[in-house]
Design an enzyme around this catalytic site. Structure first.
Site, PDB file in Angstrom:
ATOM      1  N   GLY A  97      55.312  40.527  40.159  1.00  0.00           N
ATOM      2  CA  GLY A  97      54.477  41.321  41.051  1.00  0.00           C
ATOM      3  C   GLY A  97      55.210  42.513  41.624  1.00  0.00           C
ATOM      4  N   ALA A  98      54.437  43.539  42.006  1.00  0.00           N
ATOM      5  CA  ALA A  98      55.004  44.727  42.644  1.00  0.00           C
ATOM      6  C   ALA A  98      54.037  45.266  43.696  1.00  0.00           C
ATOM      7  CB  ALA A  98      55.319  45.799  41.601  1.00  0.00           C
ATOM      8  N   ASN A 148      55.934  43.310  36.364  1.00  0.00           N
ATOM      9  CA  ASN A 148      54.591  43.622  36.836  1.00  0.00           C
ATOM     10  C   ASN A 148      53.751  44.129  35.674  1.00  0.00           C
ATOM     11  OD1 ASN A 148      52.842  43.935  39.295  1.00  0.00           O
ATOM     12  ND2 ASN A 148      52.732  46.032  38.537  1.00  0.00           N
ATOM     13  N   ARG A 149      52.461  43.824  35.713  1.00  0.00           N
ATOM     14  CA  ARG A 149      51.581  44.256  34.614  1.00  0.00           C
ATOM     15  C   ARG A 149      51.598  45.774  34.454  1.00  0.00           C
ATOM     16  NH1 ARG A 149      46.198  41.036  36.231  1.00  0.00           N
ATOM     17  NH2 ARG A 149      47.000  41.718  38.257  1.00  0.00           N
ATOM     18  N   LYS A 165      47.475  44.702  52.225  1.00  0.00           N
ATOM     19  CA  LYS A 165      48.783  44.991  52.807  1.00  0.00           C
ATOM     20  C   LYS A 165      49.284  46.396  52.512  1.00  0.00           C
ATOM     21  CE  LYS A 165      50.130  40.138  52.667  1.00  0.00           C
ATOM     22  NZ  LYS A 165      51.092  39.137  52.149  1.00  0.00           N
ATOM     23  N   GLY A 221      54.176  27.704  48.978  1.00  0.00           N
ATOM     24  CA  GLY A 221      53.950  28.943  49.720  1.00  0.00           C
ATOM     25  C   GLY A 221      53.985  28.784  51.234  1.00  0.00           C
ATOM     26  N   ASN A 251      51.949  43.674  57.123  1.00  0.00           N
ATOM     27  CA  ASN A 251      51.111  42.481  57.222  1.00  0.00           C
ATOM     28  C   ASN A 251      50.817  42.065  58.658  1.00  0.00           C
ATOM     29  OD1 ASN A 251      53.652  41.360  57.870  1.00  0.00           O
ATOM     30  ND2 ASN A 251      53.143  39.400  56.905  1.00  0.00           N
ATOM     31  N   THR A 304      46.428  40.338  55.050  1.00  0.00           N
ATOM     32  CA  THR A 304      46.855  39.683  53.813  1.00  0.00           C
ATOM     33  C   THR A 304      46.066  40.239  52.629  1.00  0.00           C
ATOM     34  OG1 THR A 304      47.350  37.533  52.818  1.00  0.00           O
ATOM     35  CG2 THR A 304      45.316  37.670  54.121  1.00  0.00           C
ATOM     36  N   GLY A 360      52.065  44.491  47.709  1.00  0.00           N
ATOM     37  CA  GLY A 360      52.569  44.478  49.077  1.00  0.00           C
ATOM     38  C   GLY A 360      53.555  43.373  49.365  1.00  0.00           C
TER      39      GLY A 360
END
Length: 272
Positions: free
Chosen positions: A134-135, A158-159, A73, A246, A94, A69, A137
């Site tokens: 997010g981009a 994504n940043r 990943k 989650g 993972n 995790t 794993g």
């Protein structure tokens, strides 16, 4: 309490930080239900020592494999001897199985687990629009799973834009007809809003998206399990949004991970 002997098969979960992981208790409950003499333990490894740690673990003859995790990943793919086609395309894994001949075989189940968690809670992603923060794993795996599930449009934010662009290009290899766009921190205009970053693990983390743009008709989803109520989910509730925790993503993966590690269904130990 489980009695551990020299016959007990050992498994680990690699993470940094390690305090938030909930996989050990879930997997050990699963092992017990199957009558499998095995135990999963947390293994705290930092990014700069991951290769060294994994090399040392290769020498343990009673180690069946590891769950992987945050933040490992993506890096773990290059440290495996073999990975599944899907993990290679996603660029992350993972779960890693330790073969009897010493080879490390990796696979990625985050995306399947996320979509499975949605469906277990009565949420069908097909034909819905999805915003993905997010981009990395987990985000890569979820993006592939959402496209495979038939979302109407996927927006990746994504940043680092280059990572989002790269993910978009790889998704085109999976489905050239899929509508995938690179977005901004603004999640408005989407049915599903998913945080697939690690922002929210630590107190004081920045929010992964502009929560002021959330609307009450949206479902806001987390991949973070601890804390259960992240700052994003709290902000989403204040905006009147429905939320999705989650934990269902992990719940949907437990049996899949165990089978990949050779527990519960020996036929599933072949490389997926």
């Amino acid at each position: 309490m489980k009695i551990i002997t020299g016959e007990t098969r050992v498994y680990g979960i690699l993470a940094d930080p390690i305090h938030h992981v909930q996989t050990p208790q879930r997997m050990n409950e699963h092992f017990a239900a199957l009558g499998h003499d095995g135990v999963l333990v947390p293994l705290h490894a930092t990014a700069d020592t991951l290769a060294q740690v994994l090399q040392g673990l290769r020498g343990l003859r009673n180690l069946g494999g590891v769950i992987v995790t945050v933040p490992h990943k993506t890096a773990i793919v290059g440290l495996c001897d073999e990975v599944s086609d899907s993990a290679r395309l996603i660029g992350a894994a993972n779960v890693v199985r330790f073969e009897a001949d010493g080879r490390l075989v990796g696979h990625m189940l985050d995306g399947e687990g996320f979509v499975g968690g949605l469906r277990a809670n009565g949420i069908e992603p097909r034909s819905r629009t999805a915003y993905l923060a997010g981009a990395g794993g987990a985000a890569n795996a979820i993006a592939f799973a959402l496209v495979q599930a038939g979302v109407a449009r996927l927006t990746i934010a994504n940043r680092t834009r280059a990572k989002a662009d790269d993910l978009k290009q790889r998704l085109a290899q999976l489905d050239p007809a899929a509508e995938v766009v690179v977005g901004t921190p603004d999640p408005s205009g989407h049915d599903l809003v998913v945080n697939a970053t690690s922002l929210g693990l630590r107190e004081g983390d920045a929010l992964p998206l502009d929560t002021a743009r959330l609307t009450s008709d949206q479902l806001v989803c987390e991949v973070i399990m601890q804390p259960r109520d992240t700052a994003l989910l709290r902000a989403a509730q204040q905006r009147g949004c429905r939320i999705h925790y989650g934990a269902p993503m992990l719940a949907a993966q437990i049996a899949l991970m165990a089978r990949f590690l050779g527990v519960g269904d020996t036929a599933a130990t072949a490389l997926a």
